[in-house]
Design a protein around this motif. Structure first.
Motif, PDB file in Angstrom:
ATOM      1  N   ILE A 160       0.846  -1.196   0.000  1.00 17.20           N
ATOM      2  CA  ILE A 160       0.000   0.000   0.000  1.00 17.20           C
ATOM      3  C   ILE A 160       0.883   1.249   0.000  1.00 17.20           C
ATOM      4  CG2 ILE A 160      -1.648   1.349   1.362  1.00 17.20           C
ATOM      5  CD1 ILE A 160      -2.983  -1.335   2.095  1.00 17.20           C
ATOM      6  N   LEU A 161       0.642   2.094  -1.002  1.00 14.54           N
ATOM      7  CA  LEU A 161       1.411   3.329  -1.151  1.00 14.54           C
ATOM      8  C   LEU A 161       0.650   4.511  -0.556  1.00 14.54           C
ATOM      9  CD1 LEU A 161       3.960   4.642  -2.388  1.00 14.54           C
ATOM     10  CD2 LEU A 161       2.687   4.906  -4.525  1.00 14.54           C
ATOM     11  N   TYR A 162      -0.673   4.535  -0.775  1.00 14.32           N
ATOM     12  CA  TYR A 162      -1.517   5.609  -0.254  1.00 14.32           C
ATOM     13  C   TYR A 162      -2.705   5.013   0.487  1.00 14.32           C
ATOM     14  CZ  TYR A 162       1.098   8.924  -3.096  1.00 14.32           C
ATOM     15  OH  TYR A 162       2.106   9.687  -3.634  1.00 14.32           O
ATOM     16  N   PRO A 163      -2.667   4.971   1.818  1.00  9.48           N
ATOM     17  CA  PRO A 163      -3.806   4.453   2.573  1.00  9.48           C
ATOM     18  C   PRO A 163      -5.093   5.184   2.175  1.00  9.48           C
ATOM     19  CG  PRO A 163      -1.942   4.803   4.024  1.00  9.48           C
ATOM     20  CD  PRO A 163      -1.566   5.394   2.700  1.00  9.48           C
ATOM     21  N   ASN A 164      -6.168   4.394   2.026  1.00 13.88           N
ATOM     22  CA  ASN A 164      -7.483   4.931   1.623  1.00 13.88           C
ATOM     23  C   ASN A 164      -7.453   5.561   0.229  1.00 13.88           C
ATOM     24  OD1 ASN A 164      -8.500   4.268   4.256  1.00 13.88           O
ATOM     25  ND2 ASN A 164      -7.485   6.115   5.004  1.00 13.88           N
ATOM     26  N   THR A 167      -9.125   2.338  -5.270  1.00 10.14           N
ATOM     27  CA  THR A 167      -9.450   0.931  -5.042  1.00 10.14           C
ATOM     28  C   THR A 167      -8.761   0.043  -6.072  1.00 10.14           C
ATOM     29  OG1 THR A 167     -11.589   1.557  -4.138  1.00 10.14           O
ATOM     30  CG2 THR A 167     -11.329  -0.738  -4.794  1.00 10.14           C
ATOM     31  N   CYS A 168      -8.101  -0.995  -5.569  1.00  7.86           N
ATOM     32  CA  CYS A 168      -7.352  -1.932  -6.407  1.00  7.86           C
ATOM     33  C   CYS A 168      -8.227  -3.135  -6.760  1.00  7.86           C
ATOM     34  CB  CYS A 168      -6.110  -2.382  -5.638  1.00  7.86           C
ATOM     35  SG  CYS A 168      -5.048  -3.535  -6.520  1.00  7.86           S
ATOM     36  N   ALA A 169      -7.825  -3.884  -7.794  1.00  8.24           N
ATOM     37  CA  ALA A 169      -8.543  -5.107  -8.182  1.00  8.24           C
ATOM     38  C   ALA A 169      -8.526  -6.151  -7.076  1.00  8.24           C
ATOM     39  CB  ALA A 169      -7.924  -5.690  -9.454  1.00  8.24           C
ATOM     40  N   CYS A 170      -7.562  -6.033  -6.145  1.00  2.00           N
ATOM     41  CA  CYS A 170      -7.486  -6.992  -5.034  1.00  2.00           C
ATOM     42  C   CYS A 170      -8.536  -6.684  -3.953  1.00  2.00           C
ATOM     43  CB  CYS A 170      -6.096  -7.011  -4.417  1.00  2.00           C
ATOM     44  SG  CYS A 170      -5.719  -5.567  -3.389  1.00  2.00           S
ATOM     45  N   GLY A 171      -9.242  -5.548  -4.104  1.00  2.69           N
ATOM     46  CA  GLY A 171     -10.296  -5.197  -3.149  1.00  2.69           C
ATOM     47  C   GLY A 171      -9.861  -4.209  -2.080  1.00  2.69           C
ATOM     48  N   ARG A 172      -8.552  -3.961  -1.970  1.00  2.00           N
ATOM     49  CA  ARG A 172      -8.066  -3.000  -0.980  1.00  2.00           C
ATOM     50  C   ARG A 172      -7.865  -1.638  -1.644  1.00  2.00           C
ATOM     51  NH1 ARG A 172      -2.881  -5.039   1.377  1.00  2.00           N
ATOM     52  NH2 ARG A 172      -2.410  -5.160  -0.838  1.00  2.00           N
ATOM     53  N   SER A 173      -7.504  -0.651  -0.840  1.00  2.00           N
ATOM     54  CA  SER A 173      -7.340   0.706  -1.371  1.00  2.00           C
ATOM     55  C   SER A 173      -5.893   1.163  -1.259  1.00  2.00           C
ATOM     56  CB  SER A 173      -8.238   1.671  -0.600  1.00  2.00           C
ATOM     57  OG  SER A 173      -9.596   1.314  -0.763  1.00  2.00           O
ATOM     58  N   GLY A 174      -5.413   1.821  -2.327  1.00  2.00           N
ATOM     59  CA  GLY A 174      -4.116   2.479  -2.277  1.00  2.00           C
ATOM     60  C   GLY A 174      -2.921   1.647  -2.638  1.00  2.00           C
ATOM     61  N   CYS A 175      -3.115   0.474  -3.255  1.00  2.00           N
ATOM     62  CA  CYS A 175      -1.976  -0.365  -3.651  1.00  2.00           C
ATOM     63  C   CYS A 175      -1.071   0.370  -4.639  1.00  2.00           C
ATOM     64  CB  CYS A 175      -2.464  -1.658  -4.298  1.00  2.00           C
ATOM     65  SG  CYS A 175      -3.170  -2.839  -3.138  1.00  2.00           S
ATOM     66  N   SER A 176       0.216   0.039  -4.596  1.00  2.00           N
ATOM     67  CA  SER A 176       1.200   0.699  -5.467  1.00  2.00           C
ATOM     68  C   SER A 176       0.819   0.610  -6.940  1.00  2.00           C
ATOM     69  CB  SER A 176       2.586   0.075  -5.256  1.00  2.00           C
ATOM     70  OG  SER A 176       3.039   0.311  -3.946  1.00  2.00           O
ATOM     71  N   GLU A 177       0.244  -0.528  -7.346  1.00  2.00           N
ATOM     72  CA  GLU A 177      -0.032  -0.679  -8.779  1.00  2.00           C
ATOM     73  C   GLU A 177      -1.134   0.252  -9.266  1.00  2.00           C
ATOM     74  OE1 GLU A 177      -3.015  -4.335  -9.745  1.00  2.00           O
ATOM     75  OE2 GLU A 177      -0.931  -4.863  -9.498  1.00  2.00           O
TER      76      GLU A 177
END
Length: 290
Positions: A160-164, A167-177
């Protein structure tokens, strides 16, 4: 001479190549990725083996979280529907009667670059593939850092690069990709109100202030990702591959400037030597090295 089949499975296309022990590609072809994937993959591999019976083993690099010991895809996002939980090694060995090894696609790129490319002779290398997502491959003391209980080792794009954040395809928010990939660049361009492609963005950055701001955000975030990875791995080199790397000559100088302010120690950053061929070469090395 020993010949193996290397297979590189992506979200839109599959590349298949026959490779010898020196890394020479003797034959290759590209086919579209069709879902359901497994029966289609098996059918095409059997077709090539019928035409090239001297092939003695098969290496596969695929998108997704992979357990290399079982040769099983643990998780693949909606990029490859139905691919999660596929025991690729077990099924293909039964179908072909040949040794099959399976790894994550970015990991096999790391293998190719270490054996034949930019990282020859180095022991600690991080490969970042900037394509649809952000893939990661880590070479640790000459060996791939891979697997894990969930097949998720070296999934660097999901740090995670930016919390919140986005939204990423993995379901979480702020992933580097979601900030450092081809898809991320397209989103950044759209949000900036520009109607250009990523290569045009980099070309326009010298003359267009809005394009320059987008490139500035992208290179700043890529520098942050590399800095965090250096703190974890203290690698000798970072190699950048994937589709976005094809325009690296337009943005590498800016990235190097950003890195000066965030790195703990000096670090070599190189563009992957093998662009399209890295996947099949690295996949082949999974079985050439055994």
């Amino acid at each position: 001479m020993e010949k193996v089949l290397g297979v590189d499975i992506g979200g839109t296309k599959i590349r298949l190549g026959i490779i010898d022990a020196s890394g020479q590609i003797l034959y290759e072809e590209k086919i579209p990725t069709i879902i359901p994937l497994y029966p289609y993959l098996e059918e095409n591999i059997l077709r090539i083996l019928a035409e090239q019976p001297e092939v003695h083993a098969i290496g596969i690099g695929t998108h997704g979280f992979v357990d290399p010991k079982q040769g099983k895809v643990i998780y693949a996002a909606e990029t490859l529907p139905g691919w999660s939980n596929t025991p690729v090694k077990e099924w293909l060995e039964k179908a072909t009667g040949k040794q099959v090894e399976v790894e994550n696609d970015a990991n096999v790129v790391a293998l190719a670059e270490a054996k034949f490319g930019a990282a020859q002779g180095l022991n600690r290398v991080v490969v970042l593939t900037l394509g649809t997502g952000l893939g990661g491959g880590v070479l640790w003391d000459g060996k791939l850092l891979s697997g894990g209980p969930h097949g998720g080792a070296a999934e660097l794009g999901h740090m995670i690069l930016y919390p919140n954040g986005v939204t990423c395809a993995c379901g979480r928010s702020g992933c580097s990709e979601m900030y450092v990939s081809g898809t991320a660049l397209e989103r950044r361009i759209d949000e900036a109100g520009l109607q250009i492609t990523p290569p045009e963005l980099f070309r326009n950055a010298n003359t267009d202030l809005v394009a320059k701001r987008v490139v500035d955000g992208f290179t700043t975030d890529l520098a942050l990702v590399i800095s965090s990875l250096q703190a974890a791995f203290d690698m000798e080199m970072v190699i950048i591959g994937g589709g976005v790397s094809e325009a690296a000559y337009l943005w590498m100088d800016e990235l190097q400037q950003k890195l000066k302010t965030v790195l703990l120690n000096p670090l070599k950053v190189e563009v992957a030597r093998f662009e399209n061929d890295a996947g099949i070469l690295g996949a082949a090395l999974l079985v050439l090295e055994n």
